[in-house]
Write a protein that holds these residues in place. Structure first.
Motif, mmCIF file in Angstrom:
data_model
loop_
_atom_site.group_PDB
_atom_site.id
_atom_site.type_symbol
_atom_site.label_atom_id
_atom_site.label_comp_id
_atom_site.label_asym_id
_atom_site.label_seq_id
_atom_site.Cartn_x
_atom_site.Cartn_y
_atom_site.Cartn_z
ATOM 1 N N HIS A 42 3.026 -35.385 -47.736
ATOM 2 C CA HIS A 42 2.291 -35.900 -48.910
ATOM 3 C C HIS A 42 2.126 -37.618 -49.282
ATOM 4 O O HIS A 42 1.149 -38.216 -49.689
ATOM 5 N N VAL A 43 3.223 -38.277 -48.917
ATOM 6 C CA VAL A 43 3.475 -39.675 -49.170
ATOM 7 C C VAL A 43 4.375 -40.233 -48.091
ATOM 8 O O VAL A 43 5.151 -39.416 -47.765
ATOM 9 N N PRO A 44 4.284 -41.437 -48.026
ATOM 10 C CA PRO A 44 5.253 -42.033 -47.034
ATOM 11 C C PRO A 44 6.588 -42.008 -47.731
ATOM 12 O O PRO A 44 6.843 -41.834 -48.979
ATOM 13 N N ASP A 45 7.623 -42.239 -46.575
ATOM 14 C CA ASP A 45 9.077 -42.378 -47.186
ATOM 15 C C ASP A 45 9.602 -43.369 -46.592
ATOM 16 O O ASP A 45 10.314 -43.214 -45.482
ATOM 17 N N PRO A 46 9.868 -44.512 -47.398
ATOM 18 C CA PRO A 46 10.520 -45.920 -46.719
ATOM 19 C C PRO A 46 11.896 -45.719 -46.521
ATOM 20 O O PRO A 46 12.753 -46.601 -45.724
ATOM 21 N N ASP A 47 12.608 -44.521 -47.032
ATOM 22 C CA ASP A 47 14.006 -44.390 -46.694
ATOM 23 C C ASP A 47 14.323 -43.310 -45.554
ATOM 24 O O ASP A 47 15.626 -43.361 -45.425
ATOM 25 N N THR A 48 13.394 -42.775 -44.830
ATOM 26 C CA THR A 48 13.480 -42.203 -43.990
ATOM 27 C C THR A 48 12.954 -42.454 -42.639
ATOM 28 O O THR A 48 11.844 -43.057 -42.495
ATOM 29 N N PRO A 49 13.900 -42.678 -41.506
ATOM 30 C CA PRO A 49 13.245 -43.466 -40.207
ATOM 31 C C PRO A 49 12.116 -42.240 -39.739
ATOM 32 O O PRO A 49 12.108 -41.115 -39.832
ATOM 33 N N ILE A 50 10.823 -43.073 -39.498
ATOM 34 C CA ILE A 50 9.839 -41.976 -39.218
ATOM 35 C C ILE A 50 9.979 -41.146 -37.892
ATOM 36 O O ILE A 50 9.471 -39.821 -37.694
ATOM 37 N N ALA A 63 -2.172 -47.978 -42.255
ATOM 38 C CA ALA A 63 -2.548 -48.072 -40.970
ATOM 39 C C ALA A 63 -1.049 -48.533 -40.274
ATOM 40 O O ALA A 63 -1.063 -47.737 -38.973
ATOM 41 N N ALA A 64 -0.347 -49.237 -40.512
ATOM 42 C CA ALA A 64 0.814 -49.348 -39.705
ATOM 43 C C ALA A 64 1.701 -48.140 -39.741
ATOM 44 O O ALA A 64 2.283 -47.825 -38.581
ATOM 45 N N GLU A 74 -8.946 -51.402 -42.293
ATOM 46 C CA GLU A 74 -8.044 -51.066 -41.268
ATOM 47 C C GLU A 74 -7.566 -49.711 -41.069
ATOM 48 O O GLU A 74 -7.224 -49.133 -39.692
ATOM 49 N N ILE A 75 -7.434 -48.984 -42.151
ATOM 50 C CA ILE A 75 -7.056 -47.431 -41.739
ATOM 51 C C ILE A 75 -8.322 -46.641 -41.008
ATOM 52 O O ILE A 75 -7.679 -45.842 -40.073
ATOM 53 N N VAL A 76 -9.453 -46.590 -41.158
ATOM 54 C CA VAL A 76 -10.378 -45.874 -40.439
ATOM 55 C C VAL A 76 -10.339 -46.378 -38.980
ATOM 56 O O VAL A 76 -10.161 -45.226 -38.311
ATOM 57 N N THR A 133 -15.234 -56.909 -50.785
ATOM 58 C CA THR A 133 -14.646 -57.744 -49.919
ATOM 59 C C THR A 133 -13.406 -57.494 -49.793
ATOM 60 O O THR A 133 -12.444 -57.544 -50.981
ATOM 61 N N ILE A 134 -12.851 -57.168 -48.755
ATOM 62 C CA ILE A 134 -11.286 -56.760 -48.576
ATOM 63 C C ILE A 134 -10.757 -57.713 -47.734
ATOM 64 O O ILE A 134 -10.682 -58.204 -46.657
ATOM 65 N N SER A 135 -9.754 -58.386 -48.525
ATOM 66 C CA SER A 135 -8.686 -59.396 -48.079
ATOM 67 C C SER A 135 -7.630 -58.643 -47.026
ATOM 68 O O SER A 135 -7.496 -57.443 -47.353
ATOM 69 N N PRO A 136 -6.853 -59.729 -46.323
ATOM 70 C CA PRO A 136 -5.743 -59.100 -45.620
ATOM 71 C C PRO A 136 -4.699 -58.427 -46.529
ATOM 72 O O PRO A 136 -4.868 -59.014 -47.614
ATOM 73 N N PRO A 137 -3.944 -57.577 -46.113
ATOM 74 C CA PRO A 137 -3.037 -56.909 -46.940
ATOM 75 C C PRO A 137 -2.005 -58.002 -47.255
ATOM 76 O O PRO A 137 -1.569 -58.775 -46.571
#
Length: 337
Positions: free
Chosen positions: A123-131, A157-158, A192-194, A325-329
Motif C-alpha cells: 500500500h505504501v513504501p516502508d523505509p524500515d524494511t529491506p526491500i 521511481a527509485a 520519472e515514475i511513468v 513544470t516539474i523540478s528535480p526531486p
C-alpha cells in the motif's frame, strides 16, 4: 468492452477499476453495505472485471463487503487488495516486513472469503524494511498459490527499480503494477515514475482521477471545504502532512485548471467529471482508472465519462492548461510550479 494486459504479464483487466474505499458497514461510511453491493453488481454486469480494496478501508469492512458481493462470481473478478497499513498497536503490526505481510494477507483472505488474491499490493513504501525481505515474502505468497501477481502503490521511481532488482536477484516475482495519484490536477508522475514503470514492466493504475473532488466541483475557490467533506476531515487532522495536502490541492493554479475543464465541458455539452475522466482514459500510459463511486448513479456517470471520446484538439488544449513544470526531486519529493 476494452481490456488491457496489466504491465508485463498476461493478466487482462478492464480499463475501469472499481475502488472500494467508500464501502463500509458503520454509520459514518459514505456508502452502505446495500448500495455497495448494488455498485459491485452493476459494475460486473457492465462487463468490467477489476475491483480494488485494502485491509485498511473502513477497518476491513470494505474487504468483507467485496468478498460477500463477488462470492458467486469470484472466477470472473480480478481481485486486488493491499497490505502495509497498521492492523494493531504493536511495532510488527504494520509495514512491509515478512512478519506483518504474512498476517495481513491471511486476514485479508478471511475477510474476502477467498483462497487467493489476484493482485496483492504494497500500500505504501516502508523505509524500515529491506526491500529484499518484502519481495522475498511476496514471492513466497505467489509460490504458495495465495497470490497470483504483486504490485505496489505510491512508490517512487527509485523504489520501483529497487524492488524489481530485488526480485531479480532471487529469481522471484516482480511487480506488475503501480497505483499512483494521477489526474489533470496531479501530473508529477510523468517526469520519472511513468518512464520507470514502462522500462520495468509495470502497468499504471490511476487513482483519484477527479483530483480528490476538485474536478467534480466539490470545492470552490476561496472557500473552506464544506463540513463533512473529505478535505474538511483532513484539514481538521493534527498532521502537518494532511494540512499541506489540503493547502496544495486548493492552490489557485488547480482552480484555474478546473475552470478550464468546466469551460470545455460546457462547449462539448457534457459534465466536468466526464471531461476529466475521458482525458485520463485517453492517456496511453494508464492501464486502468480507479473509480471511487459512492452510489450506483455516480458509477454510471463515471463509466459514461470513461467512454466519452474527446476531440484531439481538446485533449491538446487540456494538456497545455494542466501541464506543470516539474523540478528535480528534493529529498525524494517533487516540487511543481
Amino acid at each position: 468492452m476494452r481490456y488491457a494486459t496489466l504491465g508485463r504479464s498476461g493478466l487482462h483487466v478492464s480499463r475501469a477499476c472499481l475502488g472500494t474505499m467508500n464501502f463500509g458497514t458503520d454509520a459514518q461510511a459514505p456508502t452502505s453495505d446495500t448500495e455497495a453491493r448494488r455498485i459491485i453488481g452493476e459494475f460486473l454486469d457492465a462487463g468490467h472485471n477489476f475491483i480494488d480494496t485494502a485491509d485498511t478501508y473502513r477497518g476491513g469492512a470494505s474487504e468483507e463487503i467485496v468478498g460477500h458481493a463477488i462470492a458467486h462470481r469470484r472466477a470472473e473478478v480480478v481481485l486486488a487488495t493491499k497490505g502495509a497499513a497498521p492492523q494493531g498497536a504493536g511495532p510488527n503490526n504494520r509495514g512491509l516486513s515478512r512478519a506483518h505481510l504474512t498476517r495481513a494477507l491471511e486476514a485479508s483472505l478471511r475477510r474476502l472469503g477467498t483462497d487467493y488474491i489476484d493482485l496483492y499490493q504494497c500500500h505504501v513504501p516502508d523505509p524500515d524494511t529491506p526491500i529484499d525481505e518484502t519481495m522475498a515474502a511476496f514471492d513466497g505468497f505467489v509460490r504458495s498459490g495465495k497470490v497470483r501477481y504483486v504490485g505496489c502503490s505510491n512508490f517512487t521511481a527509485a523504489g520501483i527499480v529497487s524492488a524489481q532488482w530485488a526480485a531479480h536477484r532471487i529469481g522471484g516475482t516482480p511487480f506488475i503494477s503501480l497505483q499512483a495519484n494521477y489526474s489533470l490536477i496531479t501530473r508529477a508522475i510523468e517526469a520519472e515514475i511513468v518512464p520507470t514503470c514502462q522500462q520495468n514492466g509495470l502497468g499504471i493504475l490511476a487513482y483519484s482521477p477527479l483530483g480528490s473532488g476538485l474536478l467534480a466541483g466539490r470545492y470552490q475557490r476561496g472557500a473552506a471545504p464544506a463540513a463533512g467533506s473529505r478535505l474538511a476531515q483532513w484539514a481538521a487532522m493534527p498532521s502537518p502532512m494532511a494540512h499541506a495536502f489540503v493547502t496544495g490541492l486548493l492552490a489557485e493554479r488547480h482552480f484555474d485548471i478546473a475552470d478550464e475543464v468546466t469551460t470545455v465541458a460546457a462547449e462539448l455539452g457534457t459534465t466536468t467529471p466526464t471531461v476529466a475522466l475521458a482525458w485520463l482514459r485517453s492517456r496511453p500510459e494508464i492501464t486502468s482508472v480507479v473509480l471511487g463511486p459512492r452510489s450506483a448513479d455516480q458509477l454510471s456517470a463515471n463509466l459514461a465519462g470513461l467512454a466519452f471520446e474527446l476531440p484531439e484538439s481538446v485533449s491538446t488544449r487540456l494538456d497545455a492548461a494542466s501541464q506543470c513544470t516539474i523540478s528535480p526531486p528534493v529529498n525524494g519529493q517533487h516540487h511543481t510550479a
